[in-house]
Design an enzyme around this catalytic site. Structure first.
Site, PDB file in Angstrom:
ATOM      1  N   ASP A  11       6.847   2.090  -9.699  1.00 58.28           N
ATOM      2  CA  ASP A  11       5.724   1.155  -9.792  1.00 58.28           C
ATOM      3  C   ASP A  11       5.906   0.258 -11.016  1.00 58.28           C
ATOM      4  O   ASP A  11       5.934   0.739 -12.148  1.00 58.28           O
ATOM      5  CB  ASP A  11       4.444   1.994  -9.906  1.00 58.28           C
ATOM      6  CG  ASP A  11       3.188   1.159  -9.972  1.00 58.28           C
ATOM      7  OD1 ASP A  11       3.269  -0.083 -10.041  1.00 58.28           O
ATOM      8  OD2 ASP A  11       2.101   1.772  -9.976  1.00 58.28           O
ATOM      9  N   GLY A  33      -0.084  -5.839  -1.890  1.00 58.82           N
ATOM     10  CA  GLY A  33       1.235  -5.473  -2.391  1.00 58.82           C
ATOM     11  C   GLY A  33       1.283  -5.358  -3.904  1.00 58.82           C
ATOM     12  O   GLY A  33       0.350  -4.859  -4.540  1.00 58.82           O
ATOM     13  N   VAL A  34       2.362  -5.857  -4.476  1.00 57.14           N
ATOM     14  CA  VAL A  34       2.554  -5.720  -5.923  1.00 57.14           C
ATOM     15  C   VAL A  34       1.513  -6.548  -6.685  1.00 57.14           C
ATOM     16  O   VAL A  34       1.070  -6.152  -7.774  1.00 57.14           O
ATOM     17  CB  VAL A  34       4.014  -6.092  -6.290  1.00 57.14           C
ATOM     18  CG1 VAL A  34       4.313  -7.563  -6.135  1.00 57.14           C
ATOM     19  CG2 VAL A  34       4.346  -5.601  -7.687  1.00 57.14           C
ATOM     20  N   ASP A  35       1.098  -7.653  -6.118  1.00 61.24           N
ATOM     21  CA  ASP A  35       0.063  -8.503  -6.726  1.00 61.24           C
ATOM     22  C   ASP A  35      -1.240  -7.709  -6.904  1.00 61.24           C
ATOM     23  O   ASP A  35      -1.844  -7.703  -7.988  1.00 61.24           O
ATOM     24  CB  ASP A  35      -0.153  -9.716  -5.801  1.00 61.24           C
ATOM     25  CG  ASP A  35      -0.926 -10.848  -6.442  1.00 61.24           C
ATOM     26  OD1 ASP A  35      -1.225 -10.767  -7.647  1.00 61.24           O
ATOM     27  OD2 ASP A  35      -1.210 -11.827  -5.736  1.00 61.24           O
ATOM     28  N   TYR A 121       5.854 -11.357   2.794  1.00 58.26           N
ATOM     29  CA  TYR A 121       6.489 -12.661   3.007  1.00 58.26           C
ATOM     30  C   TYR A 121       7.791 -12.566   3.821  1.00 58.26           C
ATOM     31  O   TYR A 121       8.389 -13.592   4.173  1.00 58.26           O
ATOM     32  CB  TYR A 121       6.728 -13.382   1.675  1.00 58.26           C
ATOM     33  CG  TYR A 121       5.479 -14.013   1.073  1.00 58.26           C
ATOM     34  CD1 TYR A 121       4.229 -13.860   1.667  1.00 58.26           C
ATOM     35  CD2 TYR A 121       5.536 -14.768  -0.091  1.00 58.26           C
ATOM     36  CE1 TYR A 121       3.090 -14.435   1.126  1.00 58.26           C
ATOM     37  CE2 TYR A 121       4.403 -15.359  -0.636  1.00 58.26           C
ATOM     38  CZ  TYR A 121       3.178 -15.186  -0.029  1.00 58.26           C
ATOM     39  OH  TYR A 121       2.059 -15.764  -0.573  1.00 58.26           O
TER      40      TYR A 121
HETATM   41  P1  ADP Z   1       5.578 -10.837  -1.211  1.00 58.61           P
HETATM   42  O1  ADP Z   1       4.299 -11.459  -0.756  1.00 58.61           O
HETATM   43  O2  ADP Z   1       6.310 -11.680  -2.248  1.00 58.61           O
HETATM   44  O3  ADP Z   1       6.454 -10.412  -0.073  1.00 58.61           O
HETATM   45  P2  ADP Z   1       4.734  -8.056  -1.661  1.00 58.61           P
HETATM   46  O4  ADP Z   1       3.887  -7.552  -2.780  1.00 58.61           O
HETATM   47  O5  ADP Z   1       4.191  -7.937  -0.286  1.00 58.61           O
HETATM   48  O6  ADP Z   1       5.106  -9.565  -2.062  1.00 58.61           O
HETATM   49  O7  ADP Z   1       6.149  -7.337  -1.701  1.00 58.61           O
HETATM   50  C1  ADP Z   1       7.148  -7.615  -2.651  1.00 58.61           C
HETATM   51  C2  ADP Z   1       7.877  -6.326  -2.984  1.00 58.61           C
HETATM   52  O8  ADP Z   1       7.097  -5.573  -3.907  1.00 58.61           O
HETATM   53  C3  ADP Z   1       8.127  -5.404  -1.790  1.00 58.61           C
HETATM   54  O9  ADP Z   1       9.497  -5.041  -1.790  1.00 58.61           O
HETATM   55  C4  ADP Z   1       7.240  -4.191  -2.077  1.00 58.61           C
HETATM   56  O10 ADP Z   1       7.858  -2.991  -1.624  1.00 58.61           O
HETATM   57  C5  ADP Z   1       7.166  -4.207  -3.580  1.00 58.61           C
HETATM   58  N1  ADP Z   1       6.022  -3.527  -4.219  1.00 58.61           N
HETATM   59  C6  ADP Z   1       4.798  -3.253  -3.713  1.00 58.61           C
HETATM   60  N2  ADP Z   1       4.045  -2.627  -4.647  1.00 58.61           N
HETATM   61  C7  ADP Z   1       4.803  -2.510  -5.758  1.00 58.61           C
HETATM   62  C8  ADP Z   1       4.608  -1.946  -7.071  1.00 58.61           C
HETATM   63  N3  ADP Z   1       3.459  -1.377  -7.419  1.00 58.61           N
HETATM   64  N4  ADP Z   1       5.641  -2.000  -7.960  1.00 58.61           N
HETATM   65  C9  ADP Z   1       6.817  -2.583  -7.618  1.00 58.61           C
HETATM   66  N5  ADP Z   1       7.067  -3.133  -6.424  1.00 58.61           N
HETATM   67  C10 ADP Z   1       6.075  -3.088  -5.502  1.00 58.61           C
END
Ligand code: ADP
Length: 172
Positions: A11, A33-35, A121
């Site tokens: 994470d 997601g990560v956001d 995305y």
């Molecule tokens: P995007 O809209 O740019 O595709 P996402 O958040 O949906 O962004 O996904 C981008 C990447 O972040 C994915 O590979 C996902 O597995 C990863 N991800 C999701 N949560 C976390 C986290 N807490 N820490 C790191 N990476 C994460």
């Protein structure tokens, strides 16, 4: 070269690098997601600062403080939604380069990237990994101030891809 790049599985909100990069969307007002994970961990002050930024163009990046996160800054970048068009790759590369440029301008020495655009995305993960590794490698050729880039992989597929890519690109 290879000792300036690390791979971390887990994470991104747990990392105490000078900056973590957020895979944001154009309005910078949070998402899934990560956001979502970054905004939850940083607290509502992050959203308040993001509201003042008037969004961000795809392929560009903007910096904020990191509030309750262990890092000092968040660099918000907006990856392309995968379309199959030629400019997808250029926009994704630009996310990494612009984030690194802004990091260098702000004296940041350590920075962690998620796998931008490879979640909702839908950018193909292998191609995205190659673009990310090549962008960082080319940036490092003309920059000596950033000491460490950490690629943060969250899912197993990206973990396998990055293990292989980083070995191929940097440990030969
Ligand atoms: P995007 O809209 O740019 O595709 P996402 O958040 O949906 O962004 O996904 C981008 C990447 O972040 C994915 O590979 C996902 O597995 C990863 N991800 C999701 N949560 C976390 C986290 N807490 N820490 C790191 N990476 C994460």
């Amino acid at each position: 070269m290879e000792n300036r790049i690390e791979l971390f599985r887990g994470d991104i909100t747990k990392l105490n690098t000078d900056a973590i990069v957020n895979a944001a969307n154009n309005n910078l007002l949070g998402g899934g997601g990560v956001d979502g994970a970054i905004h939850r961990a940083a607290g509502k002050e992050l959203l308040e600062e993001c509201r003042l930024l008037n969004g961000c163009a795809t392929g560009d990046a903007k910096i904020t403080k990191a509030y309750k996160l262990p890092s000092k800054f968040v660099i918000h970048t907006v990856g392309p939604v995968w379309s199959g068009r030629e400019d997808d790759a250029q926009l994704l590369k630009s996310c990494y380069i612009r984030s690194l440029e802004i990091a260098a301008e702000n004296g940041i020495k350590t920075i962690a990237f998620p796998n931008i655009s490879t979640g909702v995305y839908h950018f193909p993960k292998e191609e995205a990994g190659k673009i990310a590794a090549a962008a960082v490698k080319s940036f490092f050729e003309n920059n000596k101030t950033i000491e460490k880039v950490i690629f943060v992989v969250f899912d197993d597929e990206n973990f396998q891809i990055y293990k292989r890519l980083l070995r191929l690109n940097f440990n030969e």
